[in-house]
Design an enzyme around this catalytic site. Structure first.
Site, PDB file in Angstrom:
ATOM      1  N   ALA A  40       0.914  -1.224  -0.127  1.00 30.98           N
ATOM      2  CA  ALA A  40       0.158   0.059  -0.109  1.00 30.98           C
ATOM      3  C   ALA A  40       0.859   1.202   0.140  1.00 30.98           C
ATOM      4  O   ALA A  40       0.601   2.122  -0.576  1.00 30.98           O
ATOM      5  CB  ALA A  40      -1.059  -0.164   1.164  1.00 30.98           C
ATOM      6  N   ASN A 181      17.651  -3.221  -0.247  1.00 31.68           N
ATOM      7  CA  ASN A 181      18.583  -2.445   0.441  1.00 31.68           C
ATOM      8  C   ASN A 181      19.920  -3.330   0.704  1.00 31.68           C
ATOM      9  O   ASN A 181      19.864  -4.404   0.238  1.00 31.68           O
ATOM     10  CB  ASN A 181      18.157  -1.866   1.699  1.00 31.68           C
ATOM     11  CG  ASN A 181      17.473  -3.001   2.697  1.00 31.68           C
ATOM     12  OD1 ASN A 181      18.187  -4.034   2.477  1.00 31.68           O
ATOM     13  ND2 ASN A 181      16.809  -2.463   3.401  1.00 31.68           N
ATOM     14  N   ALA A 246       8.850   3.278   5.410  1.00 31.99           N
ATOM     15  CA  ALA A 246       8.521   3.851   4.213  1.00 31.99           C
ATOM     16  C   ALA A 246       9.516   4.315   3.207  1.00 31.99           C
ATOM     17  O   ALA A 246       9.063   4.630   1.949  1.00 31.99           O
ATOM     18  CB  ALA A 246       7.242   4.347   4.190  1.00 31.99           C
ATOM     19  N   ALA A 247      10.650   4.623   3.632  1.00 33.36           N
ATOM     20  CA  ALA A 247      11.780   5.309   2.597  1.00 33.36           C
ATOM     21  C   ALA A 247      11.831   4.332   1.423  1.00 33.36           C
ATOM     22  O   ALA A 247      11.947   4.740   0.328  1.00 33.36           O
ATOM     23  CB  ALA A 247      13.184   5.594   3.321  1.00 33.36           C
ATOM     24  N   GLY A 248      12.135   2.933   1.715  1.00 34.15           N
ATOM     25  CA  GLY A 248      12.258   2.037   0.560  1.00 34.15           C
ATOM     26  C   GLY A 248      10.942   1.947  -0.539  1.00 34.15           C
ATOM     27  O   GLY A 248      11.066   1.848  -1.574  1.00 34.15           O
ATOM     28  N   ASP A 249       9.967   2.224   0.289  1.00 33.00           N
ATOM     29  CA  ASP A 249       8.646   2.076  -0.402  1.00 33.00           C
ATOM     30  C   ASP A 249       8.491   3.182  -1.254  1.00 33.00           C
ATOM     31  O   ASP A 249       7.999   3.117  -2.565  1.00 33.00           O
ATOM     32  CB  ASP A 249       7.452   1.886   0.583  1.00 33.00           C
ATOM     33  CG  ASP A 249       7.523   0.731   1.283  1.00 33.00           C
ATOM     34  OD1 ASP A 249       8.200  -0.308   0.977  1.00 33.00           O
ATOM     35  OD2 ASP A 249       7.201   0.600   2.717  1.00 33.00           O
ATOM     36  N   GLY A 284       6.240   8.566  10.074  1.00 32.83           N
ATOM     37  CA  GLY A 284       5.204   7.495   9.658  1.00 32.83           C
ATOM     38  C   GLY A 284       5.290   7.158   8.338  1.00 32.83           C
ATOM     39  O   GLY A 284       6.356   7.402   7.561  1.00 32.83           O
TER      40      GLY A 284
END
Ligand code: RIB
Length: 300
Positions: A40, A181, A246-249, A284
């Site tokens: 998501a 990563n 959520a950095a990778g997302d 977040g």
């Protein structure tokens, strides 16, 4: 159009000044319930940047599920491929410390009810898409099946191999772009990663299995693109990171969007780095992902 196949979680986030030791009890400075889930989040990253995106996934018949799909829908993400299951909606218990680092424990719930049959029922979404993105928070059999179907349809498959696990060569051979990563790269390839040379060596193990490009995210240092003939470093941004959730997302979502808009690998990775650098400056998962307007405010 892009279709994201993956997880939806409600993130139950505990902010603490430091991570507790074994046997230690500490108080949180803040508690928040924030929409998350790697699938998501990646769909939301694209949607907030005004990309056309559909999501295939599973939630429970409960309040968390309602909130998650409402939030996606509010941002223009197609939710018709999200099914309601008997299990409760997935949750993620996330502890974030004062350095912005996190530790996550997942309760997969409905995410583990996403079946191959569901992929067949929603195959029309894959047919309409140019890019299909997946991660590993739904059953591996479903990931394997969806990737195979996407390849039969001649789509570009991007796999974000998180959470990391060893993957079958039969799955990897159908992946076009992999976005691990450094830790995930270590686990995938059984290779200790300390230097750029290690990264190159490990990525070539994966390329030998049929993957066309491996893009390794290396935090504030940016990312490297490794293909059979190239090794390109794309520098990151030195920012004040307060929460890396959520950095990778956001990176994988923005990468797919950039490619879908016609950028080459280098330009799309540069764009993805920029988007991820904004994400880490805010708390977040989905609430930290930038809209297109916010992106243009940060990068004028
Ligand atoms: O990648 C971050 C995500 O991992 C969180 O939103 C959490 O739900 C877990 O899936």
């Amino acid at each position: 159009m892009i279709t994201v196949i993956g997880s939806l979680n409600m993130d139950l986030v505990l902010y603490t000044s430091y991570f507790p030791q074994v046997g230690e009890t500490i108080s949180s400075t803040r508690y928040l319930e924030i929409p998350g889930g790697k699938g998501a989040n990646q769909a939301m990253s694209i949607g907030k940047l005004n990309g056309s995106v559909e999501m295939i996934g599973a939630i429970g018949n409960d309040g968390f599920g309602d909130k998650l799909i409402q939030n996606l829908s509010n941002h223009g993400i197609g939710i018709q491929g999200i099914k309601r299951c008997t299990s409760t909606t997935g949750t993620a218990f996330i502890n974030v410390d004062d350095h912005g680092d996190n530790k996550i424990i997942l309760v997969p719930g409905a995410n583990y009810e996403l079946t191959t049959q569901h992929i067949d029922e929603e195959i029309h979404l894959l047919e309409k898409s140019e890019f299909i993105i997946l991660q590993l928070e739904v059953p591996l059999t479903t990931v394997f099946y969806a990737i195979q179907k996407a390849k039969e349809l001649n789509k570009t498959v991007i796999l974000n191999p998180a959470p990391a696990c060893k993957l079958d060569a039969n799955l990897l051979k159908n992946v076009d772009i992999l976005t691990p990563n450094e830790t995930e790269l270590e686990i995938l390839t059984d290779t200790k990663i300390n230097t750029l040379k290690d990264i190159k060596y490990a990525c070539h193990k994966l390329l030998a299995q049929g993957i066309k490009a491996v893009i390794v995210t290396i935090g504030a240092k940016g990312a490297v693109i490794v293909t059979m003939n190239n090794f390109i470093s794309i520098p990151g941004y030195e920012v004040d990171a307060i929460d890396t959730t959520a950095a990778g997302d956001s990176f994988t979502g923005a990468l797919a969007l950039g490619l879908n808009q016609g950028y080459d690998l280098e330009a799309a990775t540069h764009f993805a780095n920029q988007v991820a650098s904004i994400t880490v400056q805010r708390k977040g998962a989905q609430i930290s992902l930038p809209t297109l307007d916010e992106f243009h405010t940060y990068f004028k």
